[in-house]
Write an enzyme that holds these catalytic residues in place. Sequence first.
Site, short mmCIF file in Angstrom:
data_model
loop_
_atom_site.label_atom_id
_atom_site.label_comp_id
_atom_site.label_asym_id
_atom_site.label_seq_id
_atom_site.Cartn_x
_atom_site.Cartn_y
_atom_site.Cartn_z
N SER A 99 24.48 -23.92 32.08
CA SER A 99 24.37 -22.46 32.14
C SER A 99 25.54 -21.85 32.91
O SER A 99 26.69 -21.96 32.51
CB SER A 99 23.02 -22.06 32.74
OG SER A 99 22.83 -20.68 32.70
N ASP A 249 26.18 -15.17 30.14
CA ASP A 249 26.40 -16.34 31.00
C ASP A 249 26.90 -17.50 30.15
O ASP A 249 27.16 -17.35 28.95
CB ASP A 249 25.14 -16.69 31.79
CG ASP A 249 23.98 -17.19 30.92
OD1 ASP A 249 24.06 -17.04 29.68
OD2 ASP A 249 23.01 -17.72 31.48
N ASP A 251 25.80 -20.32 28.79
CA ASP A 251 25.13 -20.77 27.56
C ASP A 251 24.60 -19.60 26.75
O ASP A 251 23.89 -19.79 25.75
CB ASP A 251 24.01 -21.77 27.87
CG ASP A 251 22.94 -21.21 28.79
OD1 ASP A 251 23.22 -20.25 29.54
OD2 ASP A 251 21.80 -21.73 28.78
N ASP A 253 22.36 -17.34 27.01
CA ASP A 253 20.96 -16.95 26.84
C ASP A 253 20.60 -15.75 27.72
O ASP A 253 19.54 -15.16 27.56
CB ASP A 253 20.01 -18.12 27.11
CG ASP A 253 20.08 -18.67 28.53
OD1 ASP A 253 21.02 -18.31 29.27
OD2 ASP A 253 19.19 -19.46 28.90
#
Length: 469
Positions: A99, A249, A251, A253
């Site tokens: 992340s 961010d 990743d 999500d």
Amino acid sequence: MAADLSQIVKAYDVRGVVPDQWDESLAEQFGAAFVEVTDAEAIVIGHDMRPSSPGLSAAFARGAAARGADVTLIGLCSTDQLYFASGSLGLPGAMFTASHNPAQYNGIKMCRAGAAPVGQDTGLSEIRALLEKWAEQGVPQSVATPGTVTERDTLTERDTLTDYAAHLRSLVDLTAIRPLKVVVDAGNGMGGHTVPTVLEGLPLDVVPMYFELDGTFPNHEANPLDPKNLVDLQARVLAEGADLGLAFDGDADRCFVVDERGAGVSPSAITALVAARELARNGGKGTVIHNLITSWSVPEVVREHGGTPVRTRVGHSFIKAEMAAHGAIFGGEHSAHYYFRDFWNADTGMLAALHVLAALGGQPGTLSDLVAQYDRYTGSGEINSTVDDQPGRTAAVRAAFETRDHVTLDELDGLTITAPDWWFNLRASNTEPLLRLNVEARDEATMTAVRDEVLTLVRSQAASNDPDV
């Protein structure tokens, strides 16, 4: 490697430094254990742009196949794109990402079929226990008939990114919005992979920033909740005269929104805005989940639009569990995670961003004017204090407030004290010697007074790691 699993198996995922804390050998064991615990016959695996991600995901696939599961590798994807694959294909999945963490980290977010979360209470503790057993007794040999490992999504003979984008756009109608100029900061993360496809063909003038996939994060950390990582986006929004900015961010999500003035929009305000729109889509009926440190604005807006707010603990496994238990249509967190019933109760910042674009483009005003109705109070943001005695400092705060008039107390998650004009929550970190404080009030002066009083009590025997407060 002799890994300390207690350091890398977190509440919701696996995360640690590569190769110091975990490596491809351990990733292979995680793949085998994941299949053992979930009884999966087939799984889908995706990964982000970090240098270590392809090797780790391939190792996980080998371990899973050795236990008899057929594996489909969909390659580069965002976390919510992996959830889409899990949900649409009805398969358990694993996403390799850390992340917003720095480049040397990597991790695994795992889910069961239909994107149902795998956390400490839903399989992750069993996976850890199995790995610890294998560390002592050895990893069992492959099953008689290993599974297959297939590149890309040949199960459907279609590209998951294209299908993911089509699914999101089927949930939000953007065809009739007025033209908007939007700056998007992908932070060299997976937003650079997903945004062009999702926004293609819409009446949007997209100004891309840091769309090059680079897991070393050469421009800034891919963590939009840290104000220093929004500076470039804020400046570009002003320079371009844009209607808004979006920051994703690593990743992709989570999505953070910046208005036309370059000011960050509270994730609570975005939660309230999206909740109102989702309730309208559902005839003014439905349950909306929010964690206990989102703004008072959220349950107020939900009730005003005919919905039922449900308050829960902080953390995506709690939100997803409550989403399922209540059949909720939507859920939101202060951390810019947004959950949708029509996305398998999973979180997708991209879908929240589409709602913001649709809401803004469906009326003539500015974003700051639009969100004002959803941003009604003054908040402190999350303030961390390093303490040696978390229970002792929390007890001191409780003793100072619990006997006051017109004050209520609850301990759903940490200590929450609520008065007619303010509230605060004090929570201990699960992984660090920190107490986390969030305060909200009807005006700035009250918020500041409550914040400072609580911090004085917390830090009376504590060293602060937040010198700005």
